[in-house]
Design a protein around this motif. Structure first.
Motif, short mmCIF file in Angstrom:
data_model
loop_
_atom_site.label_atom_id
_atom_site.label_comp_id
_atom_site.label_asym_id
_atom_site.label_seq_id
_atom_site.Cartn_x
_atom_site.Cartn_y
_atom_site.Cartn_z
N SER A 242 0.84 -1.21 0.00
CA SER A 242 0.00 0.00 0.00
C SER A 242 0.87 1.25 0.00
CB SER A 242 -0.94 0.01 1.21
OG SER A 242 -0.22 0.07 2.42
N GLU A 246 1.14 4.26 -3.35
CA GLU A 246 0.94 5.71 -3.24
C GLU A 246 1.83 6.47 -4.23
OE1 GLU A 246 1.56 6.87 0.76
OE2 GLU A 246 -0.09 5.66 1.56
N LYS A 281 -10.22 -1.53 8.10
CA LYS A 281 -9.95 -0.09 8.18
C LYS A 281 -8.80 0.29 7.26
CE LYS A 281 -8.66 3.50 11.54
NZ LYS A 281 -8.30 3.75 12.96
N LYS A 282 -7.75 -0.54 7.27
CA LYS A 282 -6.60 -0.30 6.39
C LYS A 282 -7.02 -0.36 4.92
CE LYS A 282 -2.52 -0.09 8.68
NZ LYS A 282 -1.32 0.69 8.30
N LYS A 284 -9.99 0.21 3.67
CA LYS A 284 -10.80 1.38 3.33
C LYS A 284 -9.94 2.61 3.10
CE LYS A 284 -15.13 0.14 5.68
NZ LYS A 284 -16.03 0.46 6.82
N LEU A 285 -8.90 2.76 3.92
CA LEU A 285 -7.99 3.90 3.76
C LEU A 285 -7.24 3.82 2.43
CD1 LEU A 285 -6.49 4.18 7.37
CD2 LEU A 285 -7.95 5.87 6.23
N ASN A 287 -8.28 2.17 -0.37
CA ASN A 287 -9.21 2.38 -1.48
C ASN A 287 -10.65 2.20 -1.00
OD1 ASN A 287 -10.64 2.55 -3.85
ND2 ASN A 287 -9.76 0.72 -4.79
N PRO A 288 -11.34 3.31 -0.73
CA PRO A 288 -12.73 3.23 -0.23
C PRO A 288 -13.68 2.52 -1.19
CG PRO A 288 -11.84 5.44 0.02
CD PRO A 288 -10.88 4.69 -0.85
#
Length: 302
Positions: A242, A246, A281-282, A284-285, A287-288
């Motif tokens: 991830s 970026e 949670k990770k 979603k952060l 890629n929602p």
């Protein structure tokens, strides 16, 4: 891609819940007393304590020591793995310490994962001693001219701005920059030389960092190949990928999302609600709109 690795900054922390199924428990009967733990010479003499010693090195930034221990443990366990991956590791319980799961393949998978974590954290903490030395010498030179930390920083910021964004370098900034150079008694050519020296050192560190991150990824992949149920290894792989995504194309993001997804599935199956929520949670952060979030919700059109 190497620049991507150099710029990569991401969290190495893993929630406590995700570690509840990890390697070993070491209980201290004297919880409020400072105790000195002697690490065993051989992994198979006391696997729980040896695991504790590796993680202690990881936690205390003794990466080379931890890497050496993990590699040594893997060499010891390899014959057992070849003979019978599902067999039990000897000395899985010593006193109050015990392995969470004493099957050989589980232990080997966790060792590879921990080795990957050590490589990764070492990569993120690499610094050039030569680069630091160059800057210290430069700062001392300016200190003799009466420069404080903020004035030195202002000089360097103006230099970098002029070098990278010359069209945005206005007259007022030029005036301040010129005065600082004159006061320091140096020419812009000297700053160019400083910049070039540090750039070369950064490139060396970048090459080394790239190498260690590549090794970390290889260890995470080996860990999940040996034990497809190793949720924490998938989680760590997701963290690494991830961060790369970026700065790069979407391919790395897709692989990272899949790694988080697999970790979530395993944790959900094991009934670890807290760990499951942490991984989701990770995801979603990252890629929602991830299709893996839809899959976790049971949507077939993902």
């Amino acid at each position: 891609m190497k620049k991507v690795f150099f710029l990569l900054v991401l969290s190495l922390s893993v929630s406590t819940s995700l570690y509840t199924d990890l390697y070993a428990e070491v209980k201290d009967r004297t919880a409020h007393k400072k105790t000195e733990i002697t690490c065993p010479e051989k992994f198979l003499n006391n696997p729980p304590l040896y695991f504790y010693c590796i993680y202690s090195d990881y936690h205390n930034h003794k990466f080379d020591s931890g890497i050496e221990k993990a590699e040594k443990a893997l060499r010891e366990i390899e014959p057992l793995y070849r003979k019978n991956p599902g067999a039990k590791v000897p000395n899985a319980k010593v006193g109050d310490a015990r392995l969470k799961d004493d099957r050989v393949y589980k232990v080997k998978s966790d060792l590879h994962m921990l080795l990957g974590m050590l490589y990764f954290k070492k990569a993120m903490n690499l610094k050039s001693s030569e680069e630091k030395k160059t800057f210290i010498e430069f700062e001392k030179k300016l200190e003799k001219k009466g420069f404080n930390y903020f004035e030195t920083a202002e000089l360097m910021n103006l230099y970098i701005m002029k070098k990278l964004f010359p069209e945005a370098f206005n007259e007022k900034q030029k005036e301040i920059y010129s005065k600082l150079l004159k006061r320091a008694g140096i020419s812009e050519r000297e700053l160019d030389r400083l910049y070039e020296e540090t750039r070369k050192e950064e490139e060396k560190v970048e090459e080394e960092r790239y190498s260690f991150i590549s090794k970390a990824m290889k260890e995470f992949q080996t860990a999940v190949k040996i034990d497809p149920d190793n949720a924490v290894a998938y989680y760590q792989m997701g963290n690494l990928l991830s961060g790369i995504s970026e700065e790069s194309a979407g391919e790395d993001s897709e692989v990272a999302e899949e790694a988080y997804y697999k970790a979530a599935l395993i944790l959900k199956r094991k009934g670890d609600k807290t760990g499951y929520k942490e991984v989701v949670k990770k995801l979603k952060l990252l890629n929602p709109e991830s299709r893996y979030l839809k899959l976790l919700k049971g949507k077939k059109d993902a």
